[in-house]
Design a protein around this motif. Structure first.
Motif, PDB file in Angstrom:
ATOM      1  N   GLY A 178     -13.184  -1.006   5.666  1.00  0.00           N
ATOM      2  CA  GLY A 178     -12.920  -2.011   6.687  1.00  0.00           C
ATOM      3  C   GLY A 178     -11.755  -1.633   7.584  1.00  0.00           C
ATOM      4  N   SER A 179     -11.271  -2.595   8.334  1.00  0.00           N
ATOM      5  CA  SER A 179     -10.116  -2.383   9.197  1.00  0.00           C
ATOM      6  C   SER A 179      -8.905  -1.989   8.347  1.00  0.00           C
ATOM      7  CB  SER A 179      -9.804  -3.658   9.979  1.00  0.00           C
ATOM      8  OG  SER A 179     -10.950  -4.123  10.674  1.00  0.00           O
ATOM      9  N   THR A 180      -7.981  -1.267   8.960  1.00  0.00           N
ATOM     10  CA  THR A 180      -6.828  -0.725   8.243  1.00  0.00           C
ATOM     11  C   THR A 180      -5.560  -0.939   9.060  1.00  0.00           C
ATOM     12  OG1 THR A 180      -8.262   0.991   7.308  1.00  0.00           O
ATOM     13  CG2 THR A 180      -5.898   1.359   7.140  1.00  0.00           C
ATOM     14  N   ILE A 181      -4.441  -1.080   8.356  1.00  0.00           N
ATOM     15  CA  ILE A 181      -3.132  -1.123   9.008  1.00  0.00           C
ATOM     16  C   ILE A 181      -2.407   0.176   8.691  1.00  0.00           C
ATOM     17  CG2 ILE A 181      -0.913  -2.315   9.166  1.00  0.00           C
ATOM     18  CD1 ILE A 181      -2.372  -4.823   8.094  1.00  0.00           C
ATOM     19  N   GLU A 182      -2.006   0.900   9.723  1.00  0.00           N
ATOM     20  CA  GLU A 182      -1.179   2.091   9.542  1.00  0.00           C
ATOM     21  C   GLU A 182       0.269   1.739   9.855  1.00  0.00           C
ATOM     22  OE1 GLU A 182      -4.378   5.660  10.594  1.00  0.00           O
ATOM     23  OE2 GLU A 182      -2.781   5.172  12.014  1.00  0.00           O
ATOM     24  N   PHE A 183       1.205   2.255   9.034  1.00  0.00           N
ATOM     25  CA  PHE A 183       2.616   1.989   9.303  1.00  0.00           C
ATOM     26  C   PHE A 183       3.457   3.222   9.001  1.00  0.00           C
ATOM     27  CE2 PHE A 183       1.806   0.818   4.954  1.00  0.00           C
ATOM     28  CZ  PHE A 183       2.966   1.055   4.231  1.00  0.00           C
ATOM     29  N   ILE A 184       4.473   3.428   9.838  1.00  0.00           N
ATOM     30  CA  ILE A 184       5.381   4.564   9.714  1.00  0.00           C
ATOM     31  C   ILE A 184       6.796   4.022   9.574  1.00  0.00           C
ATOM     32  CG2 ILE A 184       6.301   6.637  10.822  1.00  0.00           C
ATOM     33  CD1 ILE A 184       3.662   6.820  12.390  1.00  0.00           C
ATOM     34  N   GLU A 185       7.477   4.417   8.509  1.00  0.00           N
ATOM     35  CA  GLU A 185       8.851   3.965   8.283  1.00  0.00           C
ATOM     36  C   GLU A 185       9.810   4.806   9.112  1.00  0.00           C
ATOM     37  OE1 GLU A 185      11.846   2.916   4.537  1.00  0.00           O
ATOM     38  OE2 GLU A 185       9.952   3.971   4.185  1.00  0.00           O
ATOM     39  N   TYR A 244       9.666  -0.438  11.129  1.00  0.00           N
ATOM     40  CA  TYR A 244       8.405   0.286  11.014  1.00  0.00           C
ATOM     41  C   TYR A 244       7.645   0.237  12.336  1.00  0.00           C
ATOM     42  CZ  TYR A 244       9.076  -0.004   5.943  1.00  0.00           C
ATOM     43  OH  TYR A 244       9.573   0.104   4.663  1.00  0.00           O
ATOM     44  N   THR A 245       6.873   1.286  12.584  1.00  0.00           N
ATOM     45  CA  THR A 245       5.860   1.248  13.638  1.00  0.00           C
ATOM     46  C   THR A 245       4.537   0.902  12.972  1.00  0.00           C
ATOM     47  OG1 THR A 245       7.007   2.890  14.993  1.00  0.00           O
ATOM     48  CG2 THR A 245       4.659   2.555  15.424  1.00  0.00           C
ATOM     49  N   ILE A 246       3.936  -0.210  13.388  1.00  0.00           N
ATOM     50  CA  ILE A 246       2.755  -0.746  12.708  1.00  0.00           C
ATOM     51  C   ILE A 246       1.598  -0.834  13.701  1.00  0.00           C
ATOM     52  CG2 ILE A 246       1.804  -2.732  11.482  1.00  0.00           C
ATOM     53  CD1 ILE A 246       4.561  -3.282  10.382  1.00  0.00           C
ATOM     54  N   THR A 247       0.439  -0.317  13.278  1.00  0.00           N
ATOM     55  CA  THR A 247      -0.727  -0.285  14.158  1.00  0.00           C
ATOM     56  C   THR A 247      -1.992  -0.634  13.385  1.00  0.00           C
ATOM     57  OG1 THR A 247       0.328   1.622  15.237  1.00  0.00           O
ATOM     58  CG2 THR A 247      -1.917   1.055  15.929  1.00  0.00           C
ATOM     59  N   PRO A 248      -2.701  -1.706  13.730  1.00  0.00           N
ATOM     60  CA  PRO A 248      -4.033  -1.931  13.164  1.00  0.00           C
ATOM     61  C   PRO A 248      -5.018  -0.934  13.791  1.00  0.00           C
ATOM     62  CG  PRO A 248      -3.062  -3.967  14.006  1.00  0.00           C
ATOM     63  CD  PRO A 248      -2.257  -2.833  14.559  1.00  0.00           C
ATOM     64  N   VAL A 249      -5.850  -0.312  12.960  1.00  0.00           N
ATOM     65  CA  VAL A 249      -6.764   0.721  13.458  1.00  0.00           C
ATOM     66  C   VAL A 249      -8.154   0.548  12.843  1.00  0.00           C
ATOM     67  CG1 VAL A 249      -4.938   2.420  13.874  1.00  0.00           C
ATOM     68  CG2 VAL A 249      -6.045   2.330  11.640  1.00  0.00           C
ATOM     69  N   MET A 278      -5.551  -2.380  19.408  1.00  0.00           N
ATOM     70  CA  MET A 278      -4.241  -2.944  19.715  1.00  0.00           C
ATOM     71  C   MET A 278      -3.203  -1.835  19.835  1.00  0.00           C
ATOM     72  SD  MET A 278      -4.102  -6.120  17.028  1.00  0.00           S
ATOM     73  CE  MET A 278      -2.578  -6.742  17.780  1.00  0.00           C
ATOM     74  N   ALA A 279      -2.156  -2.106  20.604  1.00  0.00           N
ATOM     75  CA  ALA A 279      -1.045  -1.163  20.726  1.00  0.00           C
ATOM     76  C   ALA A 279      -0.169  -1.239  19.480  1.00  0.00           C
ATOM     77  CB  ALA A 279      -0.221  -1.485  21.964  1.00  0.00           C
ATOM     78  N   ALA A 280       0.520  -0.138  19.194  1.00  0.00           N
ATOM     79  CA  ALA A 280       1.477  -0.122  18.090  1.00  0.00           C
ATOM     80  C   ALA A 280       2.652  -1.034  18.422  1.00  0.00           C
ATOM     81  CB  ALA A 280       1.961   1.303  17.849  1.00  0.00           C
ATOM     82  N   GLN A 281       3.280  -1.567  17.390  1.00  0.00           N
ATOM     83  CA  GLN A 281       4.467  -2.394  17.598  1.00  0.00           C
ATOM     84  C   GLN A 281       5.528  -2.058  16.563  1.00  0.00           C
ATOM     85  OE1 GLN A 281       3.929  -6.676  16.513  1.00  0.00           O
ATOM     86  NE2 GLN A 281       1.793  -6.113  16.163  1.00  0.00           N
ATOM     87  N   GLU A 282       6.790  -2.185  16.981  1.00  0.00           N
ATOM     88  CA  GLU A 282       7.901  -1.959  16.064  1.00  0.00           C
ATOM     89  C   GLU A 282       8.273  -3.281  15.405  1.00  0.00           C
ATOM     90  OE1 GLU A 282      11.268   0.048  17.623  1.00  0.00           O
ATOM     91  OE2 GLU A 282      10.169   1.894  18.076  1.00  0.00           O
TER      92      GLU A 282
END
Length: 229
Positions: free
Chosen positions: A52-59, A88-93, A100-104
């Motif tokens: 399914g849909s996923t959330i990617e995040f970068i610390e 974090y930079t968080i992006t639903p993908v 959607m655009a990434a958000q901090e």
């Protein structure tokens, strides 16, 4: 021999100190949670827990910039109880909604982050019921983008996580075009024809959905319904 014993003891002491140092690293101290909500209706956007849909995040603060992922539950909610307080930079993908655009986001303690999204398709006025020896689903579709609707489906499984990737029985129909928002679509699963997986006397979950023709898109769904056969 005495020198060898001293050297071995020193090495063991060194390894022990290193192990204690590793064990003393701080544990994750924060939680991040929320729900994917339809920006127009404020209703949760149903998902698939498998593929399914996923959330990617970068610390932030690390040179590696490693992407980590969070899975979204069927009801559109997510929760990570093992995350460090940080930015974090968080992006639903790879979702069932317009990208959607990434958000901090600054995470500290209990941090709630809802995502307001535009689902590709809204499954509306859905009803799923047992009619004689069939499970009958009726619903309307609201298309929010110009892409064609690829197909619609009705899926059955013993667990509430039922969906296109997780089913024991199904009925699908190819659409490959634009839909009429006033049309009532109907799909049926014949129980006797699926008696090897749909057992009389047991309860199953049934869920209707549709998928848009877009790269990496996922099914949009109505809520699952539990029916005793």
């Amino acid at each position: 021999m005495k020198k060898l014993t001293i050297h071995i003891s020193a090495l063991l002491l060194l390894f022990g100190a290193a192990a204690c140092s590793i064990d003393n690293y701080p544990a994750p101290d924060s939680q991040l949670y929320g729900t994917f909500l339809d920006a127009e209706t404020s209703e949760p956007v149903e998902q698939d827990i498998i593929r399914g849909s996923t959330i990617e995040f970068i610390e932030h603060g690390y040179a590696s910039q490693t992407k980590q992922t969070m899975i979204i539950k069927n009801d559109g909610s997510y929760r990570n109880n093992l995350i460090f307080a940080n930015t974090y930079t968080i992006t639903p993908v790879r979702g069932n909604f317009v990208p959607m655009a990434a958000q901090e986001v600054t995470v500290k303690g209990e941090t709630k982050l809802d995502f307001k999204v535009q689902p590709y398709i809204r499954v509306k006025e859905a009803s799923i019921e047992k009619v004689g020896t069939k499970i009958v689903a009726k619903f309307k579709l609201q298309q929010t983008v110009l892409n064609n609707v690829r197909k619609i489906g009705l899926y059955a499984h013993p667990e509430p996580s039922v969906g296109e990737p997780m089913r024991v029985a199904l009925a699908e129909q190819e659409i490959n075009g634009a839909i009429d928002p006033n049309k009532v679509y109907q799909l049926e699963i014949d129980i006797p024809s699926n008696s090897n997986v749909l057992k009389t006397g047991n309860q199953y979950f049934f869920r209707a959905g549709a998928i848009i023709d877009a790269p990496e898109s996922k099914f949009n769904y109505a809520k699952a319904v539990r029916i005793a056969l």
